[in-house]
Design a protein around this motif. Structure first.
Motif, PDB file in Angstrom:
ATOM      1  N   GLY A 301       0.813  -1.207   0.000  1.00 25.56           N
ATOM      2  CA  GLY A 301       0.000   0.000   0.000  1.00 25.56           C
ATOM      3  C   GLY A 301       0.849   1.259   0.000  1.00 25.56           C
ATOM      4  O   GLY A 301       2.056   1.223  -0.275  1.00 25.56           O
ATOM      5  N   ALA A 302       0.212   2.365   0.360  1.00 26.44           N
ATOM      6  CA  ALA A 302       0.849   3.685   0.304  1.00 26.44           C
ATOM      7  C   ALA A 302       2.135   3.711   1.114  1.00 26.44           C
ATOM      8  O   ALA A 302       2.221   3.135   2.197  1.00 26.44           O
ATOM      9  N   ASP A 303       3.144   4.414   0.563  1.00 25.85           N
ATOM     10  CA  ASP A 303       4.451   4.520   1.197  1.00 25.85           C
ATOM     11  C   ASP A 303       4.742   6.011   1.350  1.00 25.85           C
ATOM     12  O   ASP A 303       5.139   6.668   0.396  1.00 25.85           O
ATOM     13  N   PRO A 308      -0.641   3.866  -3.072  1.00 31.87           N
ATOM     14  CA  PRO A 308      -0.450   2.410  -3.182  1.00 31.87           C
ATOM     15  C   PRO A 308      -0.360   1.979  -4.651  1.00 31.87           C
ATOM     16  O   PRO A 308      -0.661   2.756  -5.541  1.00 31.87           O
ATOM     17  N   SER A 316      -1.304   0.454   4.503  1.00 33.15           N
ATOM     18  CA  SER A 316      -0.133   1.193   4.003  1.00 33.15           C
ATOM     19  C   SER A 316       1.168   0.518   4.403  1.00 33.15           C
ATOM     20  O   SER A 316       1.252  -0.200   5.404  1.00 33.15           O
ATOM     21  N   ASP A 318       3.543   2.219   5.420  1.00 36.13           N
ATOM     22  CA  ASP A 318       3.927   2.952   6.634  1.00 36.13           C
ATOM     23  C   ASP A 318       3.531   2.178   7.890  1.00 36.13           C
ATOM     24  O   ASP A 318       4.290   2.120   8.855  1.00 36.13           O
TER      25      ASP A 318
END
Ligand SMILES: [Zn+2]
Length: 349
Positions: A301-303, A308, A316, A318
């Motif tokens: 997912g999102a970094d 993502p 994420s 994160d």
């Protein structure tokens, strides 16, 4: 029964696509990596002879002994859509680090399952039909029945089944074994019809144990296939289901693990009713279960500020990073690759 055998030729200059445009300058190598990582504890420094190049989503290229094996080819661009099942679509939010038509020669594909974020519509159209592919029995049927033309060299491996991948003119070989995986939460009872339909349509999926080793010296050793030097486990799109607890019993001492995260949710990010791939928490549990020396998260997912891979990936990177940083056992074992990054390791004994 002898194991299925696939022979790869390191001198092959065959491109992965059948329609490689002649106007393109032919690439002989992968692009220069954005960054190169090695063993986080400094082991084998300077003696690395194998690598993994991260293209994006679950697409990687393994290089060793002059051959290239590509995993889960997905070369769609940001804004492209994939159809994942009845009423379930997802939008890609990232670009691959290399374009499909800019790849260097590729010798084989390892496909975890026949799903469009792992084998997309352009890939299905463009790939060379004689490119060897190892995948699930379900994917073999789809690939051989492709309306874009039959794939001619597909080897099906079910969970725990193995094949030997020989490298010509070399003492090296891979043994590849299908690992269990389950892409859907157990028991559709009580969920919406949409979920039921989706679950009915979700393809069976494999993880992989990729063992790098030497060819056996004696006929007696043939059943085992290779004298293992390095073990790499790829989780595939799975949830942390009971079947996975068998893996460390059969395959202790895993050197490297690629873990598919993302917490993919269906039917849509706005209606997140069921999770079909591991989120950060399940991913961490699976890493503890497999206990590899090094783990690399992919299909994530999102970094930070970066979106993502797909809008359906709600967990994420994160979250995963934060959990790893707090985990005494894992904090110096996880390597993070950007798309276009490379991990180098020593695979030979
Ligand atoms: Zn996926």
């Amino acid at each position: 029964m002898p194991l299925p055998r696939i022979t790869l030729d390191p001198s092959s200059t065959l491109y992965p696509t059948r329609d490689h445009p002649h106007s393109h300058p032919h690439a002989h190598d992968l692009p220069k990596p954005l960054h190169v990582e090695t063993h986080p504890k400094g082991k084998n420094t300077g003696t690395e002879d194998a690598s993994i190049f991260f293209i994006g989503n679950a697409t990687t290229v393994i290089e060793w002994e002059g051959v290239r094996i590509m995993t889960d080819p997905n070369f769609l661009h940001a804004g492209d859509h994939v159809h994942l099942g009845p009423g379930v679509t997802a939008t890609r939010l990232q670009n691959p680090a290399v374009d499909l038509h800019d790849l260097p020669p590729i010798d084989m594909i390892l496909l975890s399952h026949f799903h469009a974020d792992h084998f997309d519509q352009d890939v299905e159209k463009s790939l060379r039909r004689t490119l060897p592919i190892i995948s699930t029995p379900h994917a073999k049927e789809c690939l051989e029945g492709s309306k874009e033309g039959k794939f001619e060299k597909v080897t099906a491996l079910d969970h725990w089944e193995s094949a030997i991948v020989d490298i010509q003119n070399s003492n090296a070989a891979f043994k590849i074994t299908g690992m269990p995986g389950k892409h859907v939460p157990p028991g559709p009872a009580g969920l919406l019809k949409k979920i039921n339909d989706f679950i009915g349509a979700v393809p069976p999926t494999n993880g992989w144990m990729v063992e790098f080793g030497a060819k056996p010296k004696t006929i007696e050793a043939e059943t085992d296939g290779v004298d293992v030097g390095y073990r790499m486990y790829i989780s595939g799109d799975t949830l942390l289901v009971n079947e996975l607890y068998e893996i460390p019993k059969r395959f202790p001492n895993v050197d490297l693990m690629l873990v598919h995260l993302g917490g993919t949710t269906i039917p849509s990010p706005k209606l997140p009713l069921a999770m079909v791939t591991m989120d950060a928490e399940q991913g961490i549990k699976l890493i503890h279960l497999i206990d590899p020396e090094v783990a690399i998260p992919i299909h994530h997912g999102a970094d930070g500020d970066e979106p993502p891979e797909y809008d359906a990936f709600l967990s994420s990177l994160d979250d995963f990073k934060a959990a790893v940083a707090k985990d005494e056992k894992l904090k110096d074992r996880v390597v993070y690759l950007k798309r276009g990054g490379k991990y180098s390791f020593k695979a030979s004994k």
